[in-house]
Design a protein around this motif. Sequence first.
Motif, PDB file in Angstrom:
ATOM      1  N   SER A 162       0.981  -1.117  -0.110  1.00 43.00           N
ATOM      2  CA  SER A 162       0.061  -0.035  -0.064  1.00 43.00           C
ATOM      3  C   SER A 162       0.881   1.236  -0.010  1.00 43.00           C
ATOM      4  O   SER A 162       2.283   1.027   0.058  1.00 43.00           O
ATOM      5  CB  SER A 162      -1.043   0.040   1.319  1.00 43.00           C
ATOM      6  N   PHE A 168      -0.269  -5.178   0.968  1.00 40.13           N
ATOM      7  CA  PHE A 168      -1.755  -5.124   0.743  1.00 40.13           C
ATOM      8  C   PHE A 168      -2.129  -6.426   0.279  1.00 40.13           C
ATOM      9  O   PHE A 168      -3.235  -7.072   0.367  1.00 40.13           O
ATOM     10  CB  PHE A 168      -2.016  -4.089  -0.200  1.00 40.13           C
ATOM     11  N   VAL A 311      -2.370   2.704  -2.938  1.00 36.95           N
ATOM     12  CA  VAL A 311      -3.524   2.012  -2.443  1.00 36.95           C
ATOM     13  C   VAL A 311      -3.648   2.481  -0.958  1.00 36.95           C
ATOM     14  O   VAL A 311      -2.511   2.235  -0.382  1.00 36.95           O
ATOM     15  CB  VAL A 311      -3.954   0.633  -2.569  1.00 36.95           C
ATOM     16  N   ASP A 312      -4.518   2.925  -0.336  1.00 40.67           N
ATOM     17  CA  ASP A 312      -4.874   3.231   1.325  1.00 40.67           C
ATOM     18  C   ASP A 312      -5.822   2.340   1.564  1.00 40.67           C
ATOM     19  O   ASP A 312      -7.013   2.556   1.318  1.00 40.67           O
ATOM     20  CB  ASP A 312      -5.436   4.881   0.981  1.00 40.67           C
ATOM     21  N   GLN A 313      -5.203   1.567   2.553  1.00 47.71           N
ATOM     22  CA  GLN A 313      -5.927   0.514   3.131  1.00 47.71           C
ATOM     23  C   GLN A 313      -7.267   0.937   3.831  1.00 47.71           C
ATOM     24  O   GLN A 313      -8.020   0.180   3.725  1.00 47.71           O
ATOM     25  CB  GLN A 313      -5.216  -0.663   3.910  1.00 47.71           C
ATOM     26  N   GLN A 316      -9.673   2.139   1.583  1.00 53.22           N
ATOM     27  CA  GLN A 316     -10.279   0.907   1.031  1.00 53.22           C
ATOM     28  C   GLN A 316     -11.479   0.171   1.882  1.00 53.22           C
ATOM     29  O   GLN A 316     -12.514   0.021   1.110  1.00 53.22           O
ATOM     30  CB  GLN A 316      -9.445  -0.012   0.659  1.00 53.22           C
TER      31      GLN A 316
END
Length: 547
Positions: A162, A168, A311-313, A316
């Motif tokens: 991420s 991720f 990606v930002d968990q 998400q």
Amino acid sequence: MKIWVRRAPKMACAVATCGLVVAISACGATSGESKDAAGAVREFAAAMERQDAGGAAKFTTAPGQAGEALTETLQSMDAEHVDMEVQNPVQYSDGTASFGLTTTWRWDEDRTFETTSSGTARHLSTGWKITWDPSIIHPGLPYGGQLREIRTDASPAPTVNSRSGKTFMYLQPVNEIILDPNETKDVRRSVRALARTIEPIAPLITTQVISDKLAEAPGEAITAVTLRDPDMEVLRSDPEAVPGVVVRKAGMLVTKDRRLSSPLESGLTNYWQAIRNATAGWQVQMVGPGIKPRKLAGEQGPPGPDVQTTVDQSVQLTLGDAAVEVGQPATIMALDASTGAILAMARNSYAVDRGTNVDTVYPVGTTLNPVLTEVDRTANANQESSDAVMDRLGLGVQFTVPGASAPSQDQPGVATVDFRPDGIGMSMMNMGALGVALARSSMGQMTSVAPYIVKGVSTTVAGGQLGELDAATTAPILRAMTTVAKTGDASDLTGAPGLKALVGTNGPQGPGWFLGLQGGKVIVIYTEGDRSGTAALQVAQKYFRIK
């Protein structure tokens, strides 16, 4: 990056036109008899070079055993070319002979494996025959054994990380639950039994779902569900107890946090797999009953790099909770308003069934009316085409986003805007690019940028050019978006200070759209079905409530 390309084995005419390679060979090319030992060995070698196992086997003392062994090795080696040279054939007065063979197996990328073997022959009533022994293929090969060429992958496997650097997605062992309708006497009964078996861990894989998969591939085995190792412990019984079901072990790239699910997983898996393919090695092995596979040749490169994404968990997880707010197809994507980085994307089960993704063009209806008005005005004022203005806003171009685009035969990349007589269609990626362009202009960053998800890897833009943004175009659009948020269709939304939004539908049956700029993010929501515009606002409200 080098990618090994495996090709189907070249089967000789014995396979192509005569049926079983072991039972029948050469299709009349030879009688299987030779006047001398050297001739018999050369005929054997020529058949092997044609990859005709049955043809070679006819020149041995045990055509059945030889044909089976040669077939297994030829298929498992899967070579582009086989070169076999006969060395020092010697015929003796007692009706026996000896010889040597040098066999070179060749694949693409200049990969070769050479082996030297020896054997004997004897004169029978049917002519000279090679005394069959598997060591003719390779020294020390046991009965029931074979050579095989396999792909190898470096360890450890790359991870997909991420934006914070945390894992991720990562490679994990999984269990593919496969149902073969040809291996059960009662398919319906097996379907029901399998659905009951996996229900504790996969309740959505119902009898109907499995039946639909079988109907889509008549007569073929289907993968009902893929489960991780811990999932198998939750099952009520062993799936393989169901007639027609087998469990196949495999490795799969999965999310580390099992709460997270995203349509972005497909594109990221494709990108990750390309790295694995580029760093893959190869190996020739000797295998046989009761023996450990023995490496004979091969090469393996270093492990590939980890995939660093945007990606930002946390985002998400939020998007996943928002998408399930409505009982109809809903998909939501978030981008960083300043950079165009894709932060997250989620969809509910209804959207999964519909196959909604960033690639497909969907009608936008009234959603972009304020934008199109300013596009036409700018084009007229500057004496340029509307297409050029649309392109600069990210609407009229095609994006191929490594790690987000999931190319397929029918869809080679993310779709571009579609101008049709009955309205305009957009992909979610185009809508996101528009949002980023408008957000950047509001921050004084007067250039549009392409969305991306893998750090340091550029998005391909085709069909037009991004470029300089004109405040005379973007400012009126931003004012209209502010009005929509304060007094228009999005005015009931709470918890979203400073919101700018576009909301619209394509008629009573939808689809519905929401494009919002708020909190340094661009939010794109796409819904389908009755009152889809209202549904899009419901998803937006859930997002703003829990973000």
